[in-house]
Design a protein around this motif. Structure first.
Motif, PDB file in Angstrom:
ATOM      1  N   VAL A  70       0.837  -1.203   0.000  1.00 28.23           N
ATOM      2  CA  VAL A  70       0.000   0.000   0.000  1.00 28.23           C
ATOM      3  C   VAL A  70       0.876   1.257   0.000  1.00 28.23           C
ATOM      4  CG1 VAL A  70      -1.600   1.358   1.395  1.00 28.23           C
ATOM      5  CG2 VAL A  70      -2.029  -1.077   1.044  1.00 28.23           C
ATOM      6  N   GLY A 110      -5.957   3.135   0.326  1.00 28.53           N
ATOM      7  CA  GLY A 110      -4.968   2.279   0.977  1.00 28.53           C
ATOM      8  C   GLY A 110      -5.061   2.348   2.493  1.00 28.53           C
ATOM      9  N   VAL A 134      -7.827  -2.437  -1.160  1.00 28.70           N
ATOM     10  CA  VAL A 134      -6.623  -2.599  -1.985  1.00 28.70           C
ATOM     11  C   VAL A 134      -6.988  -2.618  -3.459  1.00 28.70           C
ATOM     12  CG1 VAL A 134      -4.750  -4.169  -2.572  1.00 28.70           C
ATOM     13  CG2 VAL A 134      -5.316  -3.769  -0.176  1.00 28.70           C
ATOM     14  N   MET A 187      -7.789   0.841  -4.507  1.00 36.57           N
ATOM     15  CA  MET A 187      -6.552   1.604  -4.588  1.00 36.57           C
ATOM     16  C   MET A 187      -5.850   1.363  -5.930  1.00 36.57           C
ATOM     17  SD  MET A 187      -3.139   1.179  -2.236  1.00 36.57           S
ATOM     18  CE  MET A 187      -2.818  -0.420  -3.012  1.00 36.57           C
TER      19      MET A 187
END
Length: 330
Positions: free
Chosen positions: A211, A227, A260, A263
């Motif tokens: 991240v 993140g 995630v 992101m």
């Protein structure tokens, strides 16, 4: 909002749903060789995902079909560049599916062990390669001016992409362990929760590094927020597991996977396949189908997507009960 953006968001939603749902499937498949102590426990693990694993794979089919229809250049370039990894994933998924269906056809131990290995590797290989592929896509690949891939397999296996594979593997195993703890009773439930906490520690270290690396290289505030929410959700899930609250633990890992995935797609947008060369980058504009095609697809998706989601939610509700070794005949 332009239809190209709408379809990018919808495809991101489909891939995120696939990773969340198939993620615990992969985790359970891997844990059949790690957590189960005998055949009856292994059958318990397989029965936790028995009613849902094939429905979860529908998300992959729909995501691939939507990518092909909405962004044909994205689909063509992606499958050309990642031909070998995607072929390995396809073979693994086929072997895994056959393992689920054929394991119980005979009773001798050698037959079952063979299919147990098929389920294990058929789960582990995609768990790693999906992370490698998604991270590698965000990192960029060498494309020429005609959007053709001009690199090799080595260009796909960058340190960032390999870290992405480690993240998906460790997070999926943790996700699967908490799902087993949520769906079982007795000793296997407690061992699954403990194993999830141990794997979660590994996943946390890898995920934080991934991240941070992603957010630092992109620098966009939305990427940092997604993140950060993923990290907080994972920590909350781990704390819930320590308190014996498997439902919240599973929710935490599911939200972490969503974070995630979001992101990565936020870091990708407005590109769909960044090029590491001076030319060749594909965007939501130059990779899209015609506006008329996107308009027709939008009407169809608006009608059928809620139906599919509702049906799958109903199937999870029907098979919500916990199971244990006492449900499995000797």
């Amino acid at each position: 909002m332009e239809l190209t953006t709408v379809w990018f968001v919808l495809i991101a939603f489909l891939w995120t749903g696939y990773l969340v749902l198939e993620g615990f499937d992969f985790g359970v498949g891997i844990l059949t060789r790690v957590l189960a102590r005998d055949d009856r426990e292994r059958r318990v693990l397989l029965n936790t995902i028995g009613p849902v694993w094939d429905g979860n794979e529908v998300w992959l089919i729909v995501a691939g079909g939507a990518t092909f229809a909405a962004f044909p250049e994205w689909y063509a370039t992606l499958f050309s560049a990642y031909y070998l990894p995607l072929f390995a994933i396809l073979v693994a998924l086929i072997v895994r599916a056959v393992g689920f269906e054929y394991r119980h056809k005979r009773t001798d131990d050698a037959w079952k062990r063979g299919w147990d290995h098929a389920i294990f590797w058929g789960s582990a290989v995609p768990a790693v390669l999906w992370g490698v592929a998604l991270a590698g896509l965000v990192n960029g690949i060498p494309l020429d001016a005609d959007h053709d891939f001009v690199g090799s397999v080595a260009d796909l296996l960058t340190p960032y992409a390999l870290l992405g594979g480690l993240v998906t593997l460790s997070v999926f195993v943790t996700h699967g362990a908490f799902f087993i703890a949520l769906k079982t009773v007795g000793d296997i439930r407690h061992r699954a929760r403990a194993l999830g906490l141990r794997w979660g520690a590994v996943a946390a270290v890898a995920a934080v590094a991934f991240v941070g690396w992603t957010a630092a290289r992109d620098g966009d505030l939305a990427v940092w927020v997604a993140g950060g929410l993923a990290a907080l959700s994972f920590v909350a899930g781990m704390l819930a597991a320590r308190s014996g609250r498997e439902g919240w633990a599973f929710t935490g890992t599911a939200l972490a996977i969503m974070g995630v995935s979001s992101m990565l797609f936020l870091a990708l947008f407005p590109d769909v396949v960044p090029s590491t060369l001076a030319t060749g980058t594909l965007t939501t504009t130059n990779a899209a189908s015609t506006p008329y095609t996107l308009e027709i697809m939008t009407w169809v998706a608006s009608a059928f997507t809620p139906i599919v989601i509702g049906y799958q939610a109903w199937s999870y509700w029907v098979f919500r009960r916990r199971i244990g070794v006492h449900h499995i005949p000797a």
